[in-house]
Design a protein around this motif. Structure first.
Motif, PDB file in Angstrom:
ATOM      1  N   ALA A  76       4.656  14.492  10.154  1.00 40.16           N
ATOM      2  CA  ALA A  76       4.376  12.918   9.698  1.00 40.16           C
ATOM      3  C   ALA A  76       4.050  12.751   8.218  1.00 40.16           C
ATOM      4  O   ALA A  76       4.644  11.871   7.615  1.00 40.16           O
ATOM      5  CB  ALA A  76       2.968  12.371  10.405  1.00 40.16           C
ATOM      6  N   THR A  77       3.222  13.845   7.668  1.00 41.26           N
ATOM      7  CA  THR A  77       3.157  13.860   6.314  1.00 41.26           C
ATOM      8  C   THR A  77       4.542  13.995   5.416  1.00 41.26           C
ATOM      9  O   THR A  77       4.470  12.996   4.462  1.00 41.26           O
ATOM     10  CB  THR A  77       2.316  14.942   5.723  1.00 41.26           C
ATOM     11  OG1 THR A  77       0.912  14.745   6.507  1.00 41.26           O
ATOM     12  CG2 THR A  77       2.235  15.069   4.257  1.00 41.26           C
ATOM     13  N   SER A 153      -2.761   3.248   5.842  1.00 38.83           N
ATOM     14  CA  SER A 153      -3.207   4.311   5.085  1.00 38.83           C
ATOM     15  C   SER A 153      -2.389   4.254   3.936  1.00 38.83           C
ATOM     16  O   SER A 153      -2.764   4.739   2.797  1.00 38.83           O
ATOM     17  CB  SER A 153      -3.541   5.613   5.822  1.00 38.83           C
ATOM     18  OG  SER A 153      -4.057   6.790   5.201  1.00 38.83           O
ATOM     19  N   SER A 154      -0.907   4.670   4.243  1.00 40.18           N
ATOM     20  CA  SER A 154      -0.113   5.010   3.251  1.00 40.18           C
ATOM     21  C   SER A 154      -0.081   4.020   2.245  1.00 40.18           C
ATOM     22  O   SER A 154       0.192   4.218   0.888  1.00 40.18           O
ATOM     23  CB  SER A 154       1.188   5.379   3.928  1.00 40.18           C
ATOM     24  OG  SER A 154       1.613   4.125   4.513  1.00 40.18           O
ATOM     25  N   ASN A 155      -0.227   2.844   2.610  1.00 46.02           N
ATOM     26  CA  ASN A 155       0.046   1.651   1.616  1.00 46.02           C
ATOM     27  C   ASN A 155      -1.285   1.423   0.742  1.00 46.02           C
ATOM     28  O   ASN A 155      -1.336   1.252  -0.582  1.00 46.02           O
ATOM     29  CB  ASN A 155       0.358   0.062   2.359  1.00 46.02           C
ATOM     30  CG  ASN A 155       1.769   0.384   2.695  1.00 46.02           C
ATOM     31  OD1 ASN A 155       2.647   0.254   2.026  1.00 46.02           O
ATOM     32  ND2 ASN A 155       1.903  -0.060   4.029  1.00 46.02           N
ATOM     33  N   ALA A 156      -2.377   1.818   1.222  1.00 43.80           N
ATOM     34  CA  ALA A 156      -3.696   1.834   0.562  1.00 43.80           C
ATOM     35  C   ALA A 156      -3.655   3.029  -0.580  1.00 43.80           C
ATOM     36  O   ALA A 156      -4.159   2.630  -1.555  1.00 43.80           O
ATOM     37  CB  ALA A 156      -4.741   2.012   1.630  1.00 43.80           C
ATOM     38  N   LEU A 224      -0.075  11.435   1.272  1.00 42.34           N
ATOM     39  CA  LEU A 224      -1.316  11.599   1.338  1.00 42.34           C
ATOM     40  C   LEU A 224      -1.968  10.629   2.430  1.00 42.34           C
ATOM     41  O   LEU A 224      -2.795  11.134   3.122  1.00 42.34           O
ATOM     42  CB  LEU A 224      -2.165  11.498  -0.086  1.00 42.34           C
ATOM     43  CG  LEU A 224      -1.835  12.748  -1.006  1.00 42.34           C
ATOM     44  CD1 LEU A 224      -2.568  12.542  -2.261  1.00 42.34           C
ATOM     45  CD2 LEU A 224      -2.584  14.061  -0.346  1.00 42.34           C
ATOM     46  N   GLY A 225      -1.330   9.398   1.967  1.00 43.69           N
ATOM     47  CA  GLY A 225      -1.950   8.330   3.260  1.00 43.69           C
ATOM     48  C   GLY A 225      -1.843   8.677   4.255  1.00 43.69           C
ATOM     49  O   GLY A 225      -2.568   8.531   5.330  1.00 43.69           O
ATOM     50  N   ALA A 226      -0.633   8.820   4.773  1.00 48.47           N
ATOM     51  CA  ALA A 226      -0.049   9.447   6.262  1.00 48.47           C
ATOM     52  C   ALA A 226      -0.973  10.675   6.623  1.00 48.47           C
ATOM     53  O   ALA A 226      -1.541  10.876   7.753  1.00 48.47           O
ATOM     54  CB  ALA A 226       1.345   9.548   5.993  1.00 48.47           C
TER      55      ALA A 226
END
Length: 309
Positions: A76-77, A153-156, A224-226
């Protein structure tokens, strides 16, 4: 952790320093293009090398212990990281800070989350949603939780990546929180994976502090978010994730509130600029001051989370 594992982590540290040094000197064409409507103080950052996140996402792959869990987390990362690579390359090539269309990003992210959820179910992982005192087995709908959490999370993390050293530094503190949880839950494979990634991230942070030699780019922020989102899922620590990600959530909310207020008031702004760290910059705060404020808050959030859980 035995002697061989310690030697491998030391080798990873030295190799990280070497590769980042080579990257800064050898990839000057991979330069960042700042937004036209951005802060004037950021215009001088045009030409800073970007896509530094490639190293802290890829290098640990050669040092982590592989299990079903770590394999899926890294899948996923890397999936989100590759999406970020394409985004960054478009920015570098076209010299515009636009990147991939949002629809394309979301479709690819849905595909990655779908594949991840398929193997998540195949490995008989829990589909019980646990948030604070709320617990319910949502079965197939758990896939939507995974998708939403990874996208949010990825967008944050991408929004937080706007000041030198800010996203990387807060991520390091966040990662320490996850390490403590993994240690408590005796998830050795996840713990070692976290340590390996954060060694390379720490080296990047040293290169990224004001004034930054290089940026992590979308490849780093999306990856990182993912990574943190799906690691929290496999650690069954959704409550901890929400609490420790308080700053990242606030940064995202500041953008949402800014857009909402702008539309409702027909042109007025709630903040001088969003996300909130840019509001602080526009208010006269130095980048290092913003970093220190956010680091302290992130440390407090992690400590409170570990104490409460």
């Amino acid at each position: 952790m035995n002697g061989l594992e310690i030697i491998k982590l030391l080798a990873l540290s030295l190799l990280s320093v070497f590769l980042y040094s080579v990257y800064v000197k050898g990839f000057k064409r991979l330069s960042q293009t700042e937004r036209t409507l951005g802060l004037d103080s950021h215009k001088k950052k045009n030409g800073t090398i970007t896509m530094g996140g490639i190293i802290f996402l890829v290098l640990p792959l050669f040092f982590v212990p592989y299990s079903k869990t770590t394999t899926m987390i890294l899948f996923a990362t890397l999936g989100f990281g590759i999406l970020g690579v394409v985004d960054d390359l478009l920015i570098v090539i076209l010299k515009k800070n636009d990147g991939l269309p949002a629809v394309v990003k979301i479709l690819v992210e849905i595909l990655i989350a779908g594949v991840l959820f398929f193997f998540y179910l195949k490995d008989n992982n829990s589909t019980t949603l646990e948030l604070f005192q709320f617990k319910i087995d949502i079965k197939w709908f758990f896939g939507l939780v995974i998708l939403w959490l990874m996208l949010a999370s990825s967008n944050a993390w991408n929004l937080m990546d706007g000041v030198d050293g800010l996203c990387a530094g807060c991520s390091l503190v966040f990662g320490i929180g996850l390490m403590l949880i993994a240690y408590k839950e005796q998830k050795v494979d996840i713990l070692y994976m976290l340590i390996a990634l954060h060694i390379t991230l720490f080296v990047f942070w040293c290169f990224n502090l004001p004034k930054a030699f290089l940026f992590m780019g979308d490849v780093g922020a999306l990856g990182l978010g993912a990574f943190y989102a799906i690691t929290s899922i496999y650690l069954n620590s959704l409550t901890a994730f929400v609490l420790m990600a308080g700053l990242f959530i606030f940064e995202t909310l500041s953008v949402i509130l800014q857009v909402f207020y702008f539309k409702k008031t027909k042109g007025k702004r709630l903040f001088k600029m969003a996300p909130f760290h840019h509001h602080l910059e526009a208010s006269g705060f130095k980048e290092l001051q913003i970093d220190l404020i956010f680091y302290i808050i992130q440390i407090v959030l992690v400590i409170l989370t570990i104490c409460l859980l």
